[in-house]
Design an enzyme around this catalytic site. Structure first.
Site, mmCIF file in Angstrom:
data_model
loop_
_atom_site.group_PDB
_atom_site.id
_atom_site.type_symbol
_atom_site.label_atom_id
_atom_site.label_comp_id
_atom_site.label_asym_id
_atom_site.label_seq_id
_atom_site.Cartn_x
_atom_site.Cartn_y
_atom_site.Cartn_z
ATOM 1 C CB VAL A 4 -13.513 4.823 13.364
ATOM 2 C CG1 VAL A 4 -14.822 5.476 13.749
ATOM 3 C CG2 VAL A 4 -12.085 5.883 13.687
ATOM 4 C CE1 TYR A 15 -3.890 2.219 0.744
ATOM 5 C CE2 TYR A 15 -2.675 3.217 2.490
ATOM 6 C CZ TYR A 15 -3.701 3.058 1.555
ATOM 7 O OH TYR A 15 -4.708 4.117 1.598
HETATM 8 P P1 NAD Z 1 -12.486 1.928 -0.034
HETATM 9 O O1 NAD Z 1 -11.906 0.730 0.207
HETATM 10 O O2 NAD Z 1 -13.960 2.139 0.837
HETATM 11 O O3 NAD Z 1 -12.786 2.230 -1.374
HETATM 12 C C1 NAD Z 1 -11.850 2.030 -2.478
HETATM 13 C C2 NAD Z 1 -12.744 1.639 -3.758
HETATM 14 O O4 NAD Z 1 -11.930 1.047 -4.621
HETATM 15 C C3 NAD Z 1 -13.777 0.251 -3.494
HETATM 16 O O5 NAD Z 1 -15.163 0.577 -3.830
HETATM 17 C C4 NAD Z 1 -13.020 -0.665 -4.209
HETATM 18 O O6 NAD Z 1 -14.107 -1.582 -4.676
HETATM 19 C C5 NAD Z 1 -12.605 0.001 -5.561
HETATM 20 N N1 NAD Z 1 -11.415 -0.644 -6.234
HETATM 21 C C6 NAD Z 1 -10.072 -1.479 -5.434
HETATM 22 N N2 NAD Z 1 -9.544 -1.608 -6.439
HETATM 23 C C7 NAD Z 1 -10.098 -1.421 -7.605
HETATM 24 C C8 NAD Z 1 -9.612 -1.411 -8.888
HETATM 25 N N3 NAD Z 1 -8.457 -2.219 -9.477
HETATM 26 N N4 NAD Z 1 -10.654 -0.933 -9.715
HETATM 27 C C9 NAD Z 1 -11.663 -0.312 -9.611
HETATM 28 N N5 NAD Z 1 -11.814 -0.327 -8.268
HETATM 29 C C10 NAD Z 1 -11.317 -0.641 -7.250
HETATM 30 O O7 NAD Z 1 -11.580 2.923 0.681
HETATM 31 P P2 NAD Z 1 -11.804 4.336 0.981
HETATM 32 O O8 NAD Z 1 -11.719 4.654 2.360
HETATM 33 O O9 NAD Z 1 -13.104 4.971 0.467
HETATM 34 O O10 NAD Z 1 -10.659 5.073 0.337
HETATM 35 C C11 NAD Z 1 -10.633 5.550 -1.166
HETATM 36 C C12 NAD Z 1 -9.357 6.111 -1.314
HETATM 37 O O11 NAD Z 1 -8.741 6.959 -0.583
HETATM 38 C C13 NAD Z 1 -8.157 5.049 -1.494
HETATM 39 O O12 NAD Z 1 -7.150 5.302 -2.712
HETATM 40 C C14 NAD Z 1 -7.229 5.358 -0.275
HETATM 41 O O13 NAD Z 1 -6.204 5.015 -0.555
HETATM 42 C C15 NAD Z 1 -7.454 6.852 -0.045
HETATM 43 N N6 NAD Z 1 -7.230 6.841 1.583
HETATM 44 C C16 NAD Z 1 -8.298 6.819 2.570
HETATM 45 C C17 NAD Z 1 -7.944 6.815 3.597
HETATM 46 C C18 NAD Z 1 -9.275 6.963 4.733
HETATM 47 O O14 NAD Z 1 -9.085 7.019 5.828
HETATM 48 N N7 NAD Z 1 -10.443 6.310 4.258
HETATM 49 C C19 NAD Z 1 -6.856 7.504 4.199
HETATM 50 C C20 NAD Z 1 -5.764 7.764 3.013
HETATM 51 C C21 NAD Z 1 -6.046 7.495 1.894
HETATM 52 N N1 UDP Z 2 -6.279 -0.143 15.954
HETATM 53 C C1 UDP Z 2 -6.794 -0.840 17.489
HETATM 54 N N2 UDP Z 2 -7.789 -1.608 17.602
HETATM 55 C C2 UDP Z 2 -8.410 -1.850 16.427
HETATM 56 C C3 UDP Z 2 -8.093 -1.409 15.177
HETATM 57 C C4 UDP Z 2 -6.903 -0.670 15.131
HETATM 58 O O1 UDP Z 2 -5.947 -0.350 18.502
HETATM 59 O O2 UDP Z 2 -9.354 -2.767 16.392
HETATM 60 C C5 UDP Z 2 -5.212 0.644 16.175
HETATM 61 C C6 UDP Z 2 -4.313 0.279 15.082
HETATM 62 O O3 UDP Z 2 -3.254 -0.426 15.505
HETATM 63 C C7 UDP Z 2 -3.465 1.701 14.886
HETATM 64 C C8 UDP Z 2 -4.686 2.707 14.892
HETATM 65 O O4 UDP Z 2 -5.634 1.845 15.712
HETATM 66 O O5 UDP Z 2 -2.577 1.954 15.600
HETATM 67 C C9 UDP Z 2 -5.395 3.063 13.661
HETATM 68 O O6 UDP Z 2 -5.785 1.822 12.751
HETATM 69 P P1 UDP Z 2 -6.308 2.000 11.493
HETATM 70 O O7 UDP Z 2 -6.446 0.547 10.782
HETATM 71 O O8 UDP Z 2 -7.909 2.435 11.534
HETATM 72 O O9 UDP Z 2 -5.683 2.747 10.785
HETATM 73 P P2 UDP Z 2 -4.114 3.075 10.327
HETATM 74 O O10 UDP Z 2 -3.044 2.278 11.011
HETATM 75 O O11 UDP Z 2 -3.884 2.720 8.823
HETATM 76 O O12 UDP Z 2 -3.742 4.506 10.467
#
Ligand code: NAD
Ligand code: UDP
Ligand code: UDP
Length: 325
Positions: A193, A150
């Site tokens: 969350v 990732y």
């Molecule tokens: P999510 O998993 O809910 O959404 C990702 C979507 O992409 C899904 O609908 C999945 O089916 C689709 N997808 C995956 N691979 C695909 C492919 N090869 N072709 C077409 N569709 C594909 O995740 P999200 O939280 O909505 O994240 C959306 C974007 O934001 C991602 O790129 C993620 O890396 C980025 N992001 C999210 C967070 C967060 O906290 N939610 C944080 C940092 C970055």
């Molecule tokens: N985490 C936790 N309990 C859970 C899931 C996650 O304590 O049930 C912790 C995890 O180890 C991390 C933080 O919460 O330190 C945030 O995790 P998340 O996977 O939501 O996001 P990321 O690590 O990608 O920031």
């Protein structure tokens, strides 16, 4: 092809996911013609079911690791699983989505002259040695660990965006998203969350990994979408990268306490091993977003948790009533 449509045609990859579905909704409300592309790996039709009858909304099942030929004016590239459980399920597909998917979407942007926004991540900073993290920080990432598919995929995608910008003058926008939460998060994606809320509502133990003293900064989804819109449509002309997130930082123990209080739950906190490469702390420096986008988060944790808890409560009761039928 010439665009005779008055409305702008917007492609959202990953549009059926958590963030993508909120973005599609916002774009439709603002009068854009939206093409949502998703392979449904982590996304769900339920997330966009309310948009399916709308003439401004179109859905295409497609995997962006394969070429896509459509005519659009802007592209939001969100496709990529975002939670560790999902992106580690098939790590090779994860990195293909980030890298080959980015090449295809950049090729599409180059041909159509569409502006393209990429959702990168705070994971490009890895386990940061600079705190809070400004965009100028290059990061501290393990290139061969479990999170690398990732983190390094996203880093390589950023490189591709800036090379297409320099080499082919593609109009790019790169956003680094910090932890975001809200309704339509996947209930089983293992993110903190959703885990804590589901555990509290179902009376199960709250699982804290490590000592629970690691920190994160959580942004509510509506604030995040507002940041993406400003980045794409604002007059700043900045390619990025730009941090979007809520700088309010707290420990996972604090989060567990807040969830327990707001759900009136009697679940117990239990401590489990910390996953490998789990960052110790994370907080965005958002001064660039404030200066160039006039953006800052408006919805703080208590209100954001209230709305998210309400969503998960209704999901649980829907599942329960379906079981009873
Ligand atoms: P999510 O998993 O809910 O959404 C990702 C979507 O992409 C899904 O609908 C999945 O089916 C689709 N997808 C995956 N691979 C695909 C492919 N090869 N072709 C077409 N569709 C594909 O995740 P999200 O939280 O909505 O994240 C959306 C974007 O934001 C991602 O790129 C993620 O890396 C980025 N992001 C999210 C967070 C967060 O906290 N939610 C944080 C940092 C970055
Ligand atoms: N985490 C936790 N309990 C859970 C899931 C996650 O304590 O049930 C912790 C995890 O180890 C991390 C933080 O919460 O330190 C945030 O995790 P998340 O996977 O939501 O996001 P990321 O690590 O990608 O920031
Ligand atoms: N591509 C695409 N849709 C388009 C244009 C290109 O999916 O409308 C893909 C194309 O298949 C290629 C990638 O984008 O694999 C990169 O395109 P680019 O034009 O940069 O490279 P080239 O085709 O010269 O390899």
């Amino acid at each position: 092809m010439k665009n005779y449509s008055i409305r702008q045609r917007v492609l959202v990859t990953g549009g059926a996911g958590f963030l993508g579905s909120h973005l599609c909704e916002r774009l439709v409300v603002e009068g854009y013609d939206v093409l949502c592309v998703d392979n449904f790996f982590t996304g769900a039709r339920d997330n966009i079911a309310h948009l399916l009858g709308n003439p401004r909304f179109e859905l295409l099942r497609h995997d962006i690791t394969f070429p896509l030929h459509v005519e659009v004016d802007q592209i939001f590239n969100l496709a990529c699983p975002a939670s560790p459980i999902h992106y580690q399920f098939d790590p090779v597909q994860t990195i293909k989505t980030s890298v080959i998917g980015a090449i295809n979407m950049l090729g599409l942007a180059k041909r159509t002259k569409a502006r393209i926004l990429h959702t990168s991540t705070s994971e490009v900073y890895g386990d940061p040695q600079v705190h809070p993290q400004p965009e100028s920080y290059w990061g501290h990432v393990n290139p061969i660990g479990l999170r690398s598919c990732y983190d390094e995929g996203k880093r390589c995608a950023e490189t591709l965006f800036f090379d297409y910008h320099r080499q082919h003058t593609v109009d790019i926008r790169v956003v680094r998203i910090f932890n975001t939460y809200g309704p339509r998060m996947h209930p089983n994606d293992g993110r903190v969350v959703s885990n804590f809320i589901m555990q509290a509502l179902q009376g199960n133990d709250i699982t804290l990994y490590g000592d629970g003293m690691q920190t994160r900064s959580f942004c509510y989804v509506d604030d995040l979408i507002d940041g993406l819109m400003r980045m794409m449509y604002g007059p700043h002309g900045l390619p990025g990268p730009i941090n979007i997130g809520n700088p309010h930082e707290f420990t996972m123990v604090d989060l567990a306490r807040a969830v327990l209080a707001q759900t009136d739950s009697r679940s117990q906190m239990v401590f489990q091993p910390l996953p490998s490469d789990d960052p110790r702390q994370r907080q965005p420096d958002i001064s660039k977003a404030v200066e160039y986008l006039g953006w800052g988060p408006k919805i703080q944790l208590t209100e954001g948790l209230r709305r998210t808890i309400e969503y998960f409560r209704s999901q649980i009761s829907q599942v329960d009533s379906a079981r009873r039928q």
